[in-house]
Design a protein around this motif. Structure first.
Motif, PDB file in Angstrom:
ATOM      1  N   ARG A   1      15.139   2.372 -37.072  1.00  0.00           N
ATOM      2  CA  ARG A   1      15.161   3.387 -35.995  1.00  0.00           C
ATOM      3  C   ARG A   1      13.899   4.239 -36.009  1.00  0.00           C
ATOM      4  NH1 ARG A   1      18.660   0.967 -32.789  1.00  0.00           N
ATOM      5  NH2 ARG A   1      20.289   0.176 -34.119  1.00  0.00           N
ATOM      6  N   ARG A   2      13.394   4.568 -37.192  1.00  0.00           N
ATOM      7  CA  ARG A   2      12.142   5.344 -37.274  1.00  0.00           C
ATOM      8  C   ARG A   2      10.986   4.542 -36.688  1.00  0.00           C
ATOM      9  NH1 ARG A   2      12.937   7.683 -43.305  1.00  0.00           N
ATOM     10  NH2 ARG A   2      14.229   9.466 -42.733  1.00  0.00           N
ATOM     11  N   LYS A   3      10.958   3.254 -37.020  1.00  0.00           N
ATOM     12  CA  LYS A   3       9.892   2.399 -36.480  1.00  0.00           C
ATOM     13  C   LYS A   3       9.995   2.311 -34.962  1.00  0.00           C
ATOM     14  CE  LYS A   3       7.831  -2.204 -36.659  1.00  0.00           C
ATOM     15  NZ  LYS A   3       7.277  -1.982 -35.355  1.00  0.00           N
ATOM     16  N   ALA A   4      11.216   2.118 -34.450  1.00  0.00           N
ATOM     17  CA  ALA A   4      11.400   2.024 -32.996  1.00  0.00           C
ATOM     18  C   ALA A   4      10.983   3.327 -32.313  1.00  0.00           C
ATOM     19  CB  ALA A   4      12.851   1.691 -32.676  1.00  0.00           C
ATOM     20  N   LEU A   5      11.318   4.461 -32.907  1.00  0.00           N
ATOM     21  CA  LEU A   5      10.933   5.750 -32.332  1.00  0.00           C
ATOM     22  C   LEU A   5       9.415   5.921 -32.373  1.00  0.00           C
ATOM     23  CD1 LEU A   5      11.838   8.448 -31.093  1.00  0.00           C
ATOM     24  CD2 LEU A   5      11.991   9.351 -33.436  1.00  0.00           C
ATOM     25  N   ALA A   6       8.795   5.551 -33.481  1.00  0.00           N
ATOM     26  CA  ALA A   6       7.330   5.654 -33.592  1.00  0.00           C
ATOM     27  C   ALA A   6       6.648   4.753 -32.563  1.00  0.00           C
ATOM     28  CB  ALA A   6       6.894   5.293 -35.007  1.00  0.00           C
ATOM     29  N   ASP A   7       7.180   3.558 -32.372  1.00  0.00           N
ATOM     30  CA  ASP A   7       6.623   2.639 -31.375  1.00  0.00           C
ATOM     31  C   ASP A   7       6.754   3.220 -29.972  1.00  0.00           C
ATOM     32  OD1 ASP A   7       6.019   0.884 -33.427  1.00  0.00           O
ATOM     33  OD2 ASP A   7       7.657  -0.521 -32.965  1.00  0.00           O
ATOM     34  N   LEU A   8       7.897   3.824 -29.686  1.00  0.00           N
ATOM     35  CA  LEU A   8       8.128   4.436 -28.373  1.00  0.00           C
ATOM     36  C   LEU A   8       7.194   5.624 -28.168  1.00  0.00           C
ATOM     37  CD1 LEU A   8       9.811   4.428 -25.758  1.00  0.00           C
ATOM     38  CD2 LEU A   8      11.488   5.867 -26.955  1.00  0.00           C
ATOM     39  N   GLU A   9       7.036   6.460 -29.205  1.00  0.00           N
ATOM     40  CA  GLU A   9       6.111   7.606 -29.105  1.00  0.00           C
ATOM     41  C   GLU A   9       4.685   7.131 -28.854  1.00  0.00           C
ATOM     42  OE1 GLU A   9       8.041  11.171 -31.788  1.00  0.00           O
ATOM     43  OE2 GLU A   9       6.957   9.583 -32.847  1.00  0.00           O
ATOM     44  N   GLU A  10       4.307   6.053 -29.542  1.00  0.00           N
ATOM     45  CA  GLU A  10       2.960   5.517 -29.363  1.00  0.00           C
ATOM     46  C   GLU A  10       2.770   4.982 -27.946  1.00  0.00           C
ATOM     47  OE1 GLU A  10       0.388   1.826 -31.106  1.00  0.00           O
ATOM     48  OE2 GLU A  10       1.589   2.964 -32.561  1.00  0.00           O
TER      49      GLU A  10
ATOM     50  N   MET B   1       4.381   5.892 -25.260  1.00  0.00           N
ATOM     51  CA  MET B   1       4.453   6.984 -24.280  1.00  0.00           C
ATOM     52  C   MET B   1       3.379   8.050 -24.535  1.00  0.00           C
ATOM     53  SD  MET B   1       8.546   7.465 -23.874  1.00  0.00           S
ATOM     54  CE  MET B   1       8.376   8.634 -22.531  1.00  0.00           C
ATOM     55  N   VAL B   2       2.678   7.940 -25.655  1.00  0.00           N
ATOM     56  CA  VAL B   2       1.681   8.936 -26.057  1.00  0.00           C
ATOM     57  C   VAL B   2       2.296  10.332 -25.964  1.00  0.00           C
ATOM     58  CG1 VAL B   2      -0.722   9.679 -25.837  1.00  0.00           C
ATOM     59  CG2 VAL B   2      -0.068   7.406 -25.065  1.00  0.00           C
ATOM     60  N   ALA B   3       3.443  10.481 -26.649  1.00  0.00           N
ATOM     61  CA  ALA B   3       4.156  11.761 -26.604  1.00  0.00           C
ATOM     62  C   ALA B   3       4.948  11.945 -27.898  1.00  0.00           C
ATOM     63  CB  ALA B   3       5.113  11.784 -25.415  1.00  0.00           C
ATOM     64  N   ASP B   4       5.190  13.204 -28.207  1.00  0.00           N
ATOM     65  CA  ASP B   4       6.035  13.552 -29.359  1.00  0.00           C
ATOM     66  C   ASP B   4       7.483  13.598 -28.868  1.00  0.00           C
ATOM     67  OD1 ASP B   4       7.193  14.510 -31.675  1.00  0.00           O
ATOM     68  OD2 ASP B   4       6.542  16.584 -31.329  1.00  0.00           O
ATOM     69  N   LEU B   5       8.318  12.727 -29.414  1.00  0.00           N
ATOM     70  CA  LEU B   5       9.715  12.654 -28.975  1.00  0.00           C
ATOM     71  C   LEU B   5      10.683  13.227 -30.019  1.00  0.00           C
ATOM     72  CD1 LEU B   5       9.671   9.038 -27.500  1.00  0.00           C
ATOM     73  CD2 LEU B   5       9.505  11.200 -26.250  1.00  0.00           C
ATOM     74  N   SER B   6      10.168  14.043 -30.946  1.00  0.00           N
ATOM     75  CA  SER B   6      10.992  14.525 -32.059  1.00  0.00           C
ATOM     76  C   SER B   6      12.186  15.374 -31.618  1.00  0.00           C
ATOM     77  CB  SER B   6      10.135  15.293 -33.060  1.00  0.00           C
ATOM     78  OG  SER B   6       9.538  16.408 -32.439  1.00  0.00           O
ATOM     79  N   GLU B   7      12.165  15.920 -30.428  1.00  0.00           N
ATOM     80  CA  GLU B   7      13.287  16.726 -29.936  1.00  0.00           C
ATOM     81  C   GLU B   7      14.068  16.018 -28.833  1.00  0.00           C
ATOM     82  OE1 GLU B   7      14.152  19.566 -31.465  1.00  0.00           O
ATOM     83  OE2 GLU B   7      12.455  19.165 -32.805  1.00  0.00           O
ATOM     84  N   SER B   8      13.830  14.741 -28.665  1.00  0.00           N
ATOM     85  CA  SER B   8      14.449  13.990 -27.566  1.00  0.00           C
ATOM     86  C   SER B   8      15.768  13.351 -27.975  1.00  0.00           C
ATOM     87  CB  SER B   8      13.495  12.890 -27.096  1.00  0.00           C
ATOM     88  OG  SER B   8      13.400  11.902 -28.115  1.00  0.00           O
ATOM     89  N   ALA B   9      16.473  12.824 -26.985  1.00  0.00           N
ATOM     90  CA  ALA B   9      17.708  12.070 -27.244  1.00  0.00           C
ATOM     91  C   ALA B   9      17.402  10.835 -28.081  1.00  0.00           C
ATOM     92  CB  ALA B   9      18.365  11.667 -25.923  1.00  0.00           C
ATOM     93  N   HIS B  10      16.225  10.254 -27.896  1.00  0.00           N
ATOM     94  CA  HIS B  10      15.827   9.084 -28.690  1.00  0.00           C
ATOM     95  C   HIS B  10      15.719   9.450 -30.176  1.00  0.00           C
ATOM     96  CE1 HIS B  10      15.031   6.205 -25.459  1.00  0.00           C
ATOM     97  NE2 HIS B  10      14.581   7.232 -24.758  1.00  0.00           N
ATOM     98  N   ALA B  11      15.148  10.619 -30.464  1.00  0.00           N
ATOM     99  CA  ALA B  11      15.021  11.067 -31.852  1.00  0.00           C
ATOM    100  C   ALA B  11      16.388  11.374 -32.450  1.00  0.00           C
ATOM    101  CB  ALA B  11      14.113  12.294 -31.924  1.00  0.00           C
TER     102      ALA B  11
END
Length: 192
Positions: A79-88, A90-100
């Motif tokens: 899940r961390r890898k998938a989130l990091a890939d998605l952030e990359e 989208m070029v955005a920090d998603l740490s406060e998102s539903a995805h995170a």
């Protein structure tokens, strides 16, 4: 509210199928392990009920802890890898998102299911033994009742798989029973 969030996180991570697979795979492991243990004890003809129960509970607890820890560690990493890939992407920090949030909660849910499945199957299978230990009398040998319960649980898991896959639940249940029967036959051959 919490149920809706959980449904959203499951949808975002597409984890419904993973949870089902973990439940069936580890439930099957728990059921076959109990079947093997109880069959071995039955064939020894010197089985002391307390020893059988202790061995089965020990195995069930080990399977549960293994299931929780292995699933949590592997799913958290995925899940961390998938989130990091998605952030990359989208070029955005998603740490406060539903995805995170999903990346934090879903591994825990998967781990609980992964550990609970073999524990639940094991407890169902050894329930006749626990009943005898608490004073309930059975006319057939309680080990045979536990072995029969294991076959029923294994058939049920197969039927569940058949239902999910849109195939014959009956045939799928028979296939998993054949695996259980093969297990018992191999134990019988080794005991000879």
């Amino acid at each position: 509210m919490a149920i809706r969030k959980l449904q959203l996180w499951l949808q975002l991570t597409r984890s419904h199928g993973i949870i089902r697979r973990y439940f069936v795979v580890n439930g099957f492991d728990g059921a076959l392990t109990m079947l093997g243990l109880i069959t071995g004890f039955y064939l020894s003809s010197q089985a002391v009920l307390e020893v059988v129960i202790s061995a089965c509970l020990g195995a069930a607890i080990a399977l549960a802890i293994s299931g929780v820890s292995s699933a949590y560690l592997s799913e958290t990493a995925e899940r961390r890898k998938a989130l990091a890939d998605l952030e990359e992407a989208m070029v955005a920090d998603l740490s406060e998102s539903a995805h995170a949030n999903a990346a934090r909660v879903i591994p825990l849910l998967i781990a609980i299911v992964n550990g609970a499945a073999p524990l639940l199957m094991s407890l169902i299978i050894i329930s006749p033994l626990l009943l005898v230990q608490s004073g309930v009398e059975f006319s057939p040998d309680p080990l045979l009742i536990a072995i029969t319960t294991a076959f029923v649980c294994i058939f049920g898991l197969g039927a569940f798989l058949g239902n999910i896959g849109g195939t014959s639940w009956w045939l799928s249940g028979i296939k998993t029973m054949a695996i259980a029967l093969t297990t018992v036959v191999l134990i019988l051959l080794i005991e000879q």
